[in-house]
Design a protein around this motif. Structure first.
Motif, PDB file in Angstrom:
ATOM      1  N   HIS A  63       0.784  -1.086   0.124  1.00  0.00           N
ATOM      2  CA  HIS A  63      -0.002   0.036  -0.087  1.00  0.00           C
ATOM      3  C   HIS A  63       0.860   1.361   0.085  1.00  0.00           C
ATOM      4  N   ALA A  64       1.806   1.159   0.600  1.00  0.00           N
ATOM      5  CA  ALA A  64       2.691   2.358   0.827  1.00  0.00           C
ATOM      6  C   ALA A  64       3.374   2.701  -0.500  1.00  0.00           C
ATOM      7  N   LEU A  65       3.788   1.699  -1.065  1.00  0.00           N
ATOM      8  CA  LEU A  65       4.468   1.649  -2.770  1.00  0.00           C
ATOM      9  C   LEU A  65       3.424   2.189  -3.679  1.00  0.00           C
ATOM     10  N   ARG A  66       2.010   1.850  -3.574  1.00  0.00           N
ATOM     11  CA  ARG A  66       1.166   2.032  -4.634  1.00  0.00           C
ATOM     12  C   ARG A  66       0.338   3.241  -4.281  1.00  0.00           C
ATOM     13  N   ALA A  67       0.497   3.933  -3.040  1.00  0.00           N
ATOM     14  CA  ALA A  67      -0.375   5.096  -2.797  1.00  0.00           C
ATOM     15  C   ALA A  67      -0.138   6.015  -3.533  1.00  0.00           C
ATOM     16  N   ASP A  76      10.794   8.354 -12.298  1.00  0.00           N
ATOM     17  CA  ASP A  76      12.239   7.710 -12.540  1.00  0.00           C
ATOM     18  C   ASP A  76      12.405   6.220 -12.057  1.00  0.00           C
ATOM     19  N   GLU A  77      11.254   5.725 -11.727  1.00  0.00           N
ATOM     20  CA  GLU A  77      11.219   4.254 -11.212  1.00  0.00           C
ATOM     21  C   GLU A  77      10.944   3.199 -12.451  1.00  0.00           C
ATOM     22  N   ASP A  78      11.408   2.199 -12.304  1.00  0.00           N
ATOM     23  CA  ASP A  78      11.198   0.933 -12.897  1.00  0.00           C
ATOM     24  C   ASP A  78      10.634  -0.116 -11.959  1.00  0.00           C
ATOM     25  N   SER A  79       9.507  -0.059 -11.749  1.00  0.00           N
ATOM     26  CA  SER A  79       8.949  -1.093 -10.615  1.00  0.00           C
ATOM     27  C   SER A  79       8.339  -2.318 -10.917  1.00  0.00           C
ATOM     28  N   GLU A  80       8.474  -2.640 -12.440  1.00  0.00           N
ATOM     29  CA  GLU A  80       8.025  -3.845 -12.937  1.00  0.00           C
ATOM     30  C   GLU A  80       8.331  -4.875 -12.017  1.00  0.00           C
ATOM     31  N   ARG A 112      14.636   2.982  -8.909  1.00  0.00           N
ATOM     32  CA  ARG A 112      15.289   3.924  -9.452  1.00  0.00           C
ATOM     33  C   ARG A 112      16.619   3.504 -10.221  1.00  0.00           C
ATOM     34  N   TRP A 113      17.249   2.469  -9.306  1.00  0.00           N
ATOM     35  CA  TRP A 113      18.493   2.013  -9.989  1.00  0.00           C
ATOM     36  C   TRP A 113      18.106   1.253 -11.147  1.00  0.00           C
ATOM     37  N   ARG A 118      19.151   1.099 -16.932  1.00  0.00           N
ATOM     38  CA  ARG A 118      18.283   0.476 -18.247  1.00  0.00           C
ATOM     39  C   ARG A 118      18.575  -1.013 -18.310  1.00  0.00           C
ATOM     40  N   LEU A 119      17.934  -1.416 -17.182  1.00  0.00           N
ATOM     41  CA  LEU A 119      17.815  -2.845 -16.816  1.00  0.00           C
ATOM     42  C   LEU A 119      16.951  -3.862 -18.070  1.00  0.00           C
ATOM     43  N   ARG A 120      15.775  -3.345 -18.265  1.00  0.00           N
ATOM     44  CA  ARG A 120      14.888  -4.041 -19.325  1.00  0.00           C
ATOM     45  C   ARG A 120      15.650  -4.118 -20.596  1.00  0.00           C
ATOM     46  N   GLN A 121      16.671  -3.173 -21.136  1.00  0.00           N
ATOM     47  CA  GLN A 121      17.310  -3.176 -22.256  1.00  0.00           C
ATOM     48  C   GLN A 121      18.267  -4.137 -22.148  1.00  0.00           C
ATOM     49  N   LEU A 122      19.011  -4.356 -21.052  1.00  0.00           N
ATOM     50  CA  LEU A 122      19.904  -5.318 -20.665  1.00  0.00           C
ATOM     51  C   LEU A 122      19.378  -6.676 -20.658  1.00  0.00           C
ATOM     52  N   ARG A 123      18.311  -7.029 -19.939  1.00  0.00           N
ATOM     53  CA  ARG A 123      17.603  -8.240 -20.130  1.00  0.00           C
ATOM     54  C   ARG A 123      17.538  -8.703 -21.501  1.00  0.00           C
TER      55      ARG A 123
END
Length: 362
Positions: A63-67, A76-80, A112-113, A118-123
């Motif tokens: 809840h704290a993360l999604r509020a 600037d977050e990639d929370s997938e 944020r990291w 660019r983690l998705r690109q790396l994967r």
């Protein structure tokens, strides 16, 4: 604020945290609240968590993360795959002794990291990362191979094989292989091959083998890369390390270990095994953790096929259209490819294909 051993105290703490989160959501609209409740609370994995206080804390963190409307910049977050997966939230909570606020800070830092890295690109090995992975992986410095007796994958590191003088590429190659190991772990879970569930702190982890057989004073590991690698693994892959086996570390590496040891947290240090036995003694020791058929010969195992980068970086034969190599470790890919009958000139596939080919020399 930590969860007390007393169950009643833990429950009260969980309820107070939930109250705190709800107070932050006082001005959130009904549609936003409905979105939040479609998150972790609807995930069946949460029901497997036996401790009700822990379930409440996982829900509170979600809840704290999604509020919406909080004083947090989420652009600037990639929370997938981070904020709504109970098993991920449990790992971050365990890493912060079940402190919701500290776990929120840690997991947002990872989001944020991921975006900046660019983690998705790396994967996907997309863009420049396609050629970079080919250059780094061809020498067999890092790869995922085999499973332990609990069904957890093994990440091999062979610093003596590192011939490229590009620290940034070395770190990105490490993260690529960490993601490969995590994908393999998740695939083993989906097939029911892992021991334990969300309640088991030893499940959902990977093993690390650092083989110094080819390392000497002439090609020592790079300290800057080692420090950055340790930081990333501890900060952005918390509760992922099962056991670490350091094999055939020469005495000349004592200065290296002295330099990096302070950067390793005390919990991780207890997972480190220095393997110096040889012959049957080594096989007996490693056999406590692994089926020897999964291990390379220098570790006391019988998996004699040499590492081949083009096998490791190519989707398995017969895979569905659009599938990639993620989720598969080398031993399985080798078997699916036909093992010794595999044509030596088969090239790895880029994703997406790059303009020029990288020759395979291993």
């Amino acid at each position: 604020q930590r969860i007390a051993n007393n169950d009643a105290g833990a429950a009260r703490l969980a309820n107070s945290v939930l109250g705190f989160v709800r107070s932050r959501m006082a001005f959130v609209g009904a549609a936003d609240i409905a979105m939040i409740h479609r998150g972790v609370s609807k995930n069946p994995s949460l029901e497997l968590l036996t401790d009700p206080a822990h379930r409440a804390l996982v829900t509170a963190l979600n809840h704290a993360l999604r509020a919406p409307g909080l004083a947090v910049d989420i652009a600037d977050e990639d929370s997938e795959g981070l904020y709504d997966d109970p098993e991920v939230l449990v790992r971050y909570l365990r890493a912060r002794s079940w402190d919701v606020l500290e776990a929120e800070r840690m997991i947002r830092s990872t989001a944020r990291w991921r975006a900046s890295f660019r983690l998705r690109q790396l994967r996907a090995r997309a863009g420049p990362d396609g050629d970079m992975i080919l250059r780094e992986n061809i020498h067999g410095t890092l790869y995922v191979r085999g499973l332990d007796r609990r069904g957890r994958p093994v990440l091999y590191m062979k610093p003596g094989n590192d011939v490229n003088d590009d620290p940034e590429a070395a770190v990105r190659h490490l993260v690529y292989n960490m993601e490969r190991a995590v994908a393999c772990l998740e695939r083993q879970r989906s097939m029911g091959n892992l021991q334990g569930d969300i309640n088991d702190p030893l499940s959902r982890k990977l093993n690390l083998v650092i083989d110094f057989a080819s390392t000497s004073m002439l090609n020592p590991p790079r300290l800057s890369v080692a420090r950055e690698s340790i930081y990333i693994m501890q900060t952005h892959y918390p509760e992922r390390l099962g056991d670490c086996f350091i094999v055939d570390a020469p005495w000349v590496m004592s200065a290296f270990f002295t330099a990096v040891w302070p950067f390793i947290d005390p919990v991780t240090r207890r997972k480190v095994h220095f393997v110096s036995e040889s012959g049957e003694a080594r096989a007996e020791f490693m056999g406590k953790y692994f089926d020897l058929a999964e291990l390379e010969p220098q570790l006391g195992g019988t998996a004699c096929a040499p590492f081949r980068s083009h096998v490791f970086l190519t989707p398995p034969i017969g895979a569905a259209p659009g599938a990639n190599e993620s989720g598969y470790e080398f031993n399985e890919l080798w078997r699916l490819a036909g093992g010794d009958s595999l044509h030596a000139d088969r090239k790895p596939q880029r994703q997406p294909p790059a303009d020029s080919a990288q020759s395979e020399t291993v």
